[in-house]
Design a protein around this motif. Structure first.
Motif, short mmCIF file in Angstrom:
data_model
loop_
_atom_site.label_atom_id
_atom_site.label_comp_id
_atom_site.label_asym_id
_atom_site.label_seq_id
_atom_site.Cartn_x
_atom_site.Cartn_y
_atom_site.Cartn_z
N ASP A 13 0.91 -1.06 0.06
CA ASP A 13 -0.01 -0.13 -0.11
C ASP A 13 0.62 1.30 -0.03
N LEU A 14 1.82 1.21 0.91
CA LEU A 14 2.91 2.31 0.90
C LEU A 14 3.44 2.50 -0.40
N ARG A 15 4.03 1.38 -0.83
CA ARG A 15 4.61 1.45 -2.29
C ARG A 15 3.93 2.07 -3.29
N GLU A 16 2.80 1.82 -3.30
CA GLU A 16 1.66 2.14 -4.37
C GLU A 16 1.62 3.67 -4.22
N LEU A 17 1.39 4.09 -2.97
CA LEU A 17 1.15 5.52 -2.57
C LEU A 17 2.10 6.36 -3.05
N ILE A 18 3.50 5.81 -2.78
CA ILE A 18 4.66 6.69 -3.41
C ILE A 18 4.75 6.75 -4.76
N LEU A 22 4.86 10.12 -7.11
CA LEU A 22 6.04 10.21 -8.06
C LEU A 22 5.74 9.93 -9.70
N GLU A 23 4.45 9.58 -9.61
CA GLU A 23 3.98 9.17 -11.20
C GLU A 23 4.82 8.13 -11.82
N LEU A 24 5.26 7.03 -11.13
CA LEU A 24 6.05 6.18 -11.62
C LEU A 24 5.48 4.79 -11.18
N PRO A 25 5.94 3.87 -12.36
CA PRO A 25 5.38 2.35 -12.12
C PRO A 25 5.74 2.00 -10.69
N VAL A 26 4.94 1.19 -10.13
CA VAL A 26 5.15 0.57 -8.79
C VAL A 26 6.45 -0.16 -8.84
N ILE A 36 16.52 10.41 -4.37
CA ILE A 36 16.97 11.54 -4.88
C ILE A 36 17.67 11.07 -6.34
N ASP A 37 18.50 10.15 -6.42
CA ASP A 37 19.22 9.68 -7.28
C ASP A 37 18.39 8.85 -8.39
N GLU A 38 17.71 7.96 -7.97
CA GLU A 38 17.03 7.11 -8.79
C GLU A 38 15.56 7.61 -8.85
N LEU A 39 14.80 7.79 -8.22
CA LEU A 39 13.37 8.18 -7.89
C LEU A 39 13.15 9.57 -8.36
N GLU A 40 14.36 10.52 -8.35
CA GLU A 40 14.21 11.93 -8.64
C GLU A 40 13.18 12.74 -7.56
N VAL A 41 13.25 12.23 -6.53
CA VAL A 41 12.48 12.98 -5.37
C VAL A 41 13.09 14.26 -5.19
#
Length: 87
Positions: A13-18, A22-26, A36-41
């Motif tokens: 559930d947490l993974r899906e929320l994030i 971030l508008e990324l595939p789960v 920061i480096d991979e998910l560009e937060v």
């Protein structure tokens, strides 16, 4: 065993929320993906994550606590600790 299942469901559930924020595939929100480096937060998406964590899980996350987060696993541990502490 029921607790293990609940923890796994909570993690997903947490993974899906994030991923949604971030508008990324789960699948890209892996346990060790660096925020920061991979998910560009960035600061704006971090703020959205914190707000949504607080709303969804009924917890309070300080800026300092979230600045210490480097990966999804860190977020999962932070949420679990906050929920366990009743914060």
């Amino acid at each position: 065993m029921a607790d293990d299942k609940r923890l796994a469901e909570d993690a997903e559930d947490l993974r899906e929320l994030i991923a949604d924020i971030l508008e990324l595939p789960v699948a890209e929100v892996t346990d060790d993906a660096h925020f920061i480096d991979e998910l560009e937060v960035d600061s704006l998406s971090a703020m959205h994550i914190v707000i949504n964590l607080e709303k969804r899980y009924g917890i309070k996350v300080t800026d300092e606590e979230f600045k210490a987060v480097d990966s999804f696993a860190d977020v999962r541990e932070l949420v679990a600790a906050k929920r366990g502490a009743g914060s």
